[in-house]
Design an enzyme around this catalytic site. Structure first.
Site, PDB file in Angstrom:
ATOM      1  N   LYS A   1      34.188  46.520  46.093  1.00  0.00           N
ATOM      2  CA  LYS A   1      33.858  45.963  47.417  1.00  0.00           C
ATOM      3  C   LYS A   1      32.355  45.784  47.588  1.00  0.00           C
ATOM      4  O   LYS A   1      31.555  46.436  46.930  1.00  0.00           O
ATOM      5  CB  LYS A   1      34.491  46.813  48.518  1.00  0.00           C
ATOM      6  CG  LYS A   1      36.008  46.588  48.540  1.00  0.00           C
ATOM      7  CD  LYS A   1      36.730  47.252  49.669  1.00  0.00           C
ATOM      8  CE  LYS A   1      38.214  46.873  49.581  1.00  0.00           C
ATOM      9  NZ  LYS A   1      39.048  47.655  50.496  1.00  0.00           N
TER      10      LYS A   1
ATOM     11  N   ARG B   1      43.314  52.671  45.317  1.00  0.00           N
ATOM     12  CA  ARG B   1      43.753  51.302  45.017  1.00  0.00           C
ATOM     13  C   ARG B   1      42.627  50.632  44.240  1.00  0.00           C
ATOM     14  O   ARG B   1      41.546  50.429  44.781  1.00  0.00           O
ATOM     15  CB  ARG B   1      44.030  50.585  46.340  1.00  0.00           C
ATOM     16  CG  ARG B   1      44.514  49.157  46.200  1.00  0.00           C
ATOM     17  CD  ARG B   1      44.732  48.530  47.576  1.00  0.00           C
ATOM     18  NE  ARG B   1      45.182  47.162  47.468  1.00  0.00           N
ATOM     19  CZ  ARG B   1      44.371  46.133  47.277  1.00  0.00           C
ATOM     20  NH1 ARG B   1      43.076  46.315  47.190  1.00  0.00           N
ATOM     21  NH2 ARG B   1      44.856  44.906  47.175  1.00  0.00           N
TER      22      ARG B   1
END
Ligand code: PMM
Length: 251
Positions: free
Chosen positions: A196, A236
């Site tokens: 991210k 995840r």
């Protein structure tokens, strides 16, 4: 949880796995690397993403879920009731729900449910998000959703702070520092930091932009290890082999 995005536009792997056969092969590789769950998504939730029509999302995810069910646990990353229902028919046993609204489907079909916190919607969520206290607000939201799901009869409930979903980098770091508090709420915690952009901001390029997505592995591993150390039960990730190795080394 290994990520398989069957989308043309996800932020880190968009367009890589739009052919179902390629997506399935990638998923099987993640399983061989140690993934316990494969998360199949057909609608990008990256900041600014537009919603995907139902039929397109179904056509993306169902063949992949059908091919994988029976080999590995499959979750479906969707916000649509009908996609969730059809995914369960195809063999998915976990609903990864970034809208935190699909628990009636989980209750009705007897599958697990991941409630993720998001402020706003993907199209607009990164337009200057503001919180009174991000950890308090996210915790309150997750408790409220998880309690409602439990009352509706959902037996397997996960909570996820939704790193990057309507959050600044500072919000993300505050939530990562509070994983232990989230775990203490009483439900298993799932966390997704993999690749991210707040991680890329640690090592900006000469233009001041975050490091490119392919250059965020070290930070992805460190934050996964840190989250698990602090009490997260699921991470995840895109890079399963490296994450498994990092978690084993830190165990
Ligand atoms: N992040 C993305 C998508 N789905 N689901 C959960 N539960 N938690 C997350 O942090 C999360 C998610 C965005 O990442 P992607 O575009 O690489 O799938």
């Amino acid at each position: 949880m290994g990520i398989v995005n069957v989308t043309p536009d996800s932020f880190s792997d968009g367009g890589c796995f739009t052919d179902p056969a390629v997506a399935v092969a990638h998923a099987l590789r993640l399983v061989s690397e140690g993934a316990d769950v494969i998360d199949v998504g057909g609608e990008s939730t990256r900041p600014g993403a537009e919603p995907v029509p139902l039929e397109i999302e179904l056509a993306r995810v169902l063949p992949v879920i059908e091919a994988l069910a029976g080999t590995v646990r499959v979750s479906v990353d969707t916000t649509k009731t009908e996609v969730a229902q059809r995914a369960v028919d195809a063999g998915a046993t976990l609903l990864n729900d970034v809208s935190a609204r699909l628990f009636p489907v989980a209750a009705q079909r007897g599958v697990g449910w991941v409630a993720m916190h998001m402020k706003g919607e993907p199209r607009t969520m990164q337009e200057r998000p503001v919180y009174r206290d991000v950890v308090d607000e996210v915790s309150e939201f997750l408790v409220q959703r998880a309690t409602a799901a439990a009352a509706a009869g959902v037996e397997e409930i996960w909570v996820d702070p939704g790193i990057g979903f309507g959050k600044t980098a500072e919000h993300n770091w505050a939530l990562l520092a509070a994983i232990g508090d989230l775990a203490a709420l009483g439900w298993p915690v799932a966390v997704g930091t993999s690749r991210k952009s707040f991680l890329g901001r640690l090592t900006p390029g000469p233009d001041g932009q975050p490091a490119p997505v392919d250059d965020r592995l070290d930070e992805s591993l460190a934050t996964a290890v840190r989250a698990v150390r602090d009490g997260a039960s699921m991470v995840r990730v895109h890079d399963v082999a490296a994450t498994v190795a990092a978690l084993e080394a830190a165990a």
